[in-house]
Scaffold this motif. Structure first.
Motif, short mmCIF file in Angstrom:
data_model
loop_
_atom_site.label_atom_id
_atom_site.label_comp_id
_atom_site.label_asym_id
_atom_site.label_seq_id
_atom_site.Cartn_x
_atom_site.Cartn_y
_atom_site.Cartn_z
N MET A 1 0.84 -1.19 0.00
CA MET A 1 0.00 0.00 0.00
C MET A 1 0.88 1.24 0.00
O MET A 1 1.75 1.39 0.85
N ASN A 2 0.63 2.14 -0.97
CA ASN A 2 1.45 3.33 -1.09
C ASN A 2 0.73 4.59 -0.64
O ASN A 2 1.37 5.62 -0.45
N LYS A 3 -0.61 4.53 -0.51
CA LYS A 3 -1.35 5.73 -0.17
C LYS A 3 -1.07 6.15 1.27
O LYS A 3 -1.04 5.32 2.18
N LYS A 4 -0.84 7.43 1.43
CA LYS A 4 -0.64 7.99 2.77
C LYS A 4 -1.58 9.17 2.96
O LYS A 4 -1.93 9.87 2.02
N LEU A 5 -1.95 9.40 4.19
CA LEU A 5 -2.85 10.49 4.54
C LEU A 5 -2.15 11.83 4.46
O LEU A 5 -0.97 11.96 4.84
N CYS A 6 -2.87 12.82 4.01
CA CYS A 6 -2.47 14.22 4.13
C CYS A 6 -3.23 14.79 5.32
O CYS A 6 -4.46 14.67 5.37
N LEU A 7 -2.55 15.37 6.27
CA LEU A 7 -3.19 15.90 7.47
C LEU A 7 -2.92 17.39 7.61
O LEU A 7 -1.78 17.83 7.71
N GLY A 8 -4.00 18.15 7.61
CA GLY A 8 -3.91 19.57 7.92
C GLY A 8 -4.56 19.83 9.27
O GLY A 8 -5.32 18.99 9.78
N ALA A 9 -4.28 20.97 9.84
CA ALA A 9 -4.85 21.34 11.15
C ALA A 9 -5.55 22.68 11.04
O ALA A 9 -4.93 23.69 10.68
N PHE A 10 -6.84 22.68 11.31
CA PHE A 10 -7.64 23.92 11.32
C PHE A 10 -7.35 24.64 12.64
O PHE A 10 -7.61 24.11 13.71
N MET A 11 -6.83 25.89 12.55
CA MET A 11 -6.36 26.57 13.76
C MET A 11 -6.91 27.98 13.95
O MET A 11 -6.49 28.68 14.87
N ARG A 12 -7.77 28.45 13.10
CA ARG A 12 -8.40 29.74 13.37
C ARG A 12 -9.86 29.66 13.04
O ARG A 12 -10.23 29.61 11.87
N PRO A 13 -10.70 29.63 14.08
CA PRO A 13 -10.32 29.68 15.49
C PRO A 13 -9.63 28.40 15.93
O PRO A 13 -9.57 27.42 15.19
N ILE A 14 -9.11 28.42 17.16
CA ILE A 14 -8.38 27.29 17.70
C ILE A 14 -9.20 26.01 17.62
O ILE A 14 -8.69 24.93 17.41
N SER A 15 -10.49 26.12 17.77
CA SER A 15 -11.41 25.00 17.60
C SER A 15 -12.73 25.52 17.07
O SER A 15 -13.10 26.67 17.31
N LEU A 16 -13.47 24.66 16.35
CA LEU A 16 -14.80 25.03 15.89
C LEU A 16 -15.88 24.69 16.92
O LEU A 16 -17.03 25.06 16.75
N HIS A 17 -15.49 23.96 17.96
CA HIS A 17 -16.47 23.63 18.98
C HIS A 17 -16.82 24.90 19.75
O HIS A 17 -15.95 25.63 20.23
N THR A 18 -18.13 25.17 19.86
CA THR A 18 -18.59 26.42 20.47
C THR A 18 -18.01 26.64 21.86
O THR A 18 -17.73 27.78 22.25
N ALA A 19 -17.83 25.57 22.60
CA ALA A 19 -17.42 25.70 24.01
C ALA A 19 -15.97 25.31 24.25
O ALA A 19 -15.59 25.06 25.40
N TRP A 20 -15.13 25.31 23.22
CA TRP A 20 -13.76 24.84 23.40
C TRP A 20 -13.04 25.59 24.53
O TRP A 20 -12.28 25.00 25.30
N TRP A 21 -13.29 26.89 24.64
CA TRP A 21 -12.55 27.72 25.59
C TRP A 21 -13.00 27.49 27.03
O TRP A 21 -12.33 27.92 27.97
N ARG A 22 -14.10 26.79 27.23
CA ARG A 22 -14.61 26.52 28.58
C ARG A 22 -14.08 25.21 29.15
O ARG A 22 -14.35 24.90 30.32
N HIS A 23 -13.38 24.43 28.36
CA HIS A 23 -12.83 23.17 28.87
C HIS A 23 -11.94 23.46 30.08
O HIS A 23 -11.20 24.46 30.08
N PRO A 24 -11.99 22.63 31.12
CA PRO A 24 -11.20 22.91 32.33
C PRO A 24 -9.72 23.12 32.08
O PRO A 24 -9.07 23.90 32.79
N ASN A 25 -9.15 22.46 31.06
CA ASN A 25 -7.72 22.60 30.80
C ASN A 25 -7.40 23.61 29.71
O ASN A 25 -6.23 23.80 29.36
N ALA A 26 -8.43 24.24 29.15
CA ALA A 26 -8.22 25.14 28.02
C ALA A 26 -7.64 26.47 28.46
O ALA A 26 -7.89 26.96 29.57
N ALA A 27 -6.86 27.06 27.55
CA ALA A 27 -6.41 28.44 27.70
C ALA A 27 -7.37 29.30 26.90
O ALA A 27 -7.28 29.33 25.67
N PRO A 28 -8.32 29.97 27.53
CA PRO A 28 -9.36 30.68 26.77
C PRO A 28 -8.84 31.78 25.87
O PRO A 28 -9.51 32.16 24.91
N GLN A 29 -7.62 32.27 26.13
CA GLN A 29 -7.05 33.34 25.30
C GLN A 29 -6.25 32.79 24.12
O GLN A 29 -5.59 33.54 23.40
N ALA A 30 -6.33 31.47 23.88
CA ALA A 30 -5.45 30.85 22.88
C ALA A 30 -5.58 31.45 21.49
O ALA A 30 -4.61 31.49 20.74
#
Length: 438
Positions: A1-30
């Motif tokens: 098998m020669n196929k390999k994944l291409c992986l990008g990272a969506f980073m603006r905003p840091i997450s698309l989850h509405t409540a990402w910044w409320r996670h107990p370990n999150a840095a809300p100013q990220a």
């Protein structure tokens, strides 16, 4: 098998989850803290990600104040400025930013992305968008957003001008011959002299041809016009398929269009958005998702659904099925996707709104092996060429994926263990466009 994944990272905003910044370990100013962003990007580079992608909005999001005040997207950096800073503290990872064709001028866009490509030694990418947000139109002296057909017609001419300006320089135009005193060869730099329906641009560009010839070209969208433009012009296509069947259909359609346009379909990589919840056990992974979704306030649910459907749903009966939704000038592909989801699963408006409270994109949940199984199936059954990863929180979502899923993908030979080549085109496996100047 020669196929390999291409992986990008969506980073603006840091997450698309509405409540990402409320996670107990999150840095809300990220979203607007450069040291945090730099650390996250370096983590992704250590994991050999192809690229990071910064989306952009040219206005504060149009939603009710009660929802807006709970959004972590109210402030963030202008993407090209941020990527220029990141270019100085990274070595291999690609740097892709959104640039609108609706409210920019092609000369400035060509110059900015050429500059980023030189500053990063060939790691720049341009995500072409035809901005539809009416609030953005107000910020540029217009009373409404341009209609869908006009946006794509303008975008086609915009793309032609930008790439023509990049190609107005030969790769060897700069002689810099100290002995003769000649800095450049005038025969190797040509004006564009473009006169079209939307733009009149003489040129040439006042910066040398980009290192990659053209920065990598990315496009998103599921409408017919978006698919056709992607098939003809894009190197990367960002999608939003929530099921593997939908992804396969989109993949086949765009690749078929690319072949019809005379392109090698392997030179066009399709990356649907994907949010992963991963843990040592499936039960723990589902608990992580439940923690995130429980953090979403009810005020955020309906406005999120309104954005995805392109219509105001606040007056709908929440406990009945979604009524017929007229086609709008908003994001047509997203609208179809969400209507199909409601019909497929028989969801009420309230239930659909709860789904919209998260990221609103495809999700994979389970152990590292289970997530890798799903990603492998998508890759090998022609549902994608890779994924645009969206992390549910920061830093936990980033840490989970890079420490658990990436090693499993590498063990299976589905993802690289080191970078090869110096540019983003090298990393992704894309050809370098030739200059039109001899």
């Amino acid at each position: 098998m020669n196929k390999k994944l291409c992986l990008g990272a969506f980073m603006r905003p840091i997450s698309l989850h509405t409540a990402w910044w409320r996670h107990p370990n999150a840095a809300p100013q990220a979203n607007f803290d450069f040291p945090i962003i730099k650390d996250l990007v370096r983590k992704l580079e250590d994991a050999c990600f192809d690229a990071v992608f910064l989306a952009d909005h040219l206005a504060v999001m149009n939603m009710p104040t009660n929802a807006l005040k709970r959004s972590g997207t109210i402030t963030s950096f202008e993407p090209l400025t941020l990527l220029s800073a990141l270019a100085a503290c990274t070595t291999n990872i690609g740097l892709i930013a959104t640039g609108t064709t609706s409210y920019e001028e092609p000369y400035l866009t060509a110059r900015r992305f050429a500059s980023l490509d030189h500053l990063s030694s060939g790691r720049a990418g341009w995500n072409i968008v035809t901005t539809v947000n009416t609030e953005a139109a107000y910020n540029f002296g217009l009373e409404s957003a341009r209609l869908h057909a006009e946006r794509y017609e303008r975008a086609g001419e915009f793309f032609k001008v930008v790439t023509g300006l990049w190609d107005g320089w030969a790769d060897d135009a700069l002689l810099m011959d100290k002995e003769s005193g000649i800095f450049f060869d005038p025969e190797k730099i040509k004006p564009l002299n473009h006169k079209g329906k939307y733009f009149s641009v003489k040129g040439p560009l006042n910066i040398a041809r980009p290192v990659q010839g053209w920065p990598v070209i990315a496009l998103a969208g599921a409408s017919d016009a978006a698919r056709q433009m992607a098939a003809e012009s894009a190197d990367l296509v960002f999608g939003n398929a929530r099921t593997i069947e939908t992804a396969r259909s989109f993949y086949k359609d765009v690749k078929t269009r690319a072949i019809a346009a005379g392109r090698n379909p392997d030179h066009l990589k399709i990356l649907p958005a994907n949010q992963v919840y991963v843990a040592a056990t499936r039960e723990e992974a589902y608990r992580k998702k439940q923690v995130m979704d429980d953090l979403v306030h009810v005020d955020s649910n309906l406005p999120n659904l309104s954005l995805k459907l392109g219509v105001d749903v606040s007056g709908f009966d929440l406990d009945k099925p979604l009524p017929d939704i007229p086609e709008t000038e908003q994001s047509k592909g997203h609208q179809r996707e969400w209507i199909a989801l409601a019909q497929r699963e028989g969801l009420t408006v309230r239930e659909l709104a709860k789904r919209a409270a998260g990221s609103g994109i495809g999700e994979m949940i389970g152990t590292p092996s289970e997530v890798a199984d799903q990603m492998e199936e998508w890759l090998l059954t022609e549902a994608c060429d890779g994924f645009m990863m969206v992390f549910h929180s920061a830093p936990d979502g980033y840490d989970d994926f890079t420490s658990m899923v990436v090693p499993e993908l590498q063990r299976r030979g589905l993802f690289r263990t080191r970078y090869e080549g110096g540019t983003l085109r090298d990393t992704i496996g894309l050809p370098r466009p030739d200059s039109r100047v001899d």
